[in-house]
Motif scaffolding. Sequence first.
Motif: not given
Length: 85
Positions: A33-34, A37, A46
């Motif tokens: 997820s990092h 991101n 996004k």
Amino acid sequence: MDTFKLKALLTAIEKGSMAKASEEFAYTPSALSHCINSLEKELGVKLLKRTYAGVEFTDEGELLFDKLQAVVNAEKELIKEAARI
């Protein structure tokens, strides 16, 4: 741009979840997820909607999908050609 981030994003979309995608890379879901991101921050858009049911592209992610896939495919072709040489 790190193509690993692109692969992580595309795998998460393909698998439908961060947990399933993270298994493929032997990462934790949080670490993956990092990475995603970081990619979103780098691109300034996004790309992924995260829900309890899984993940899916945002509208912007859908619009960029072909370009994202093209970069990953180009990297594969580059590696293949370099090995051939």
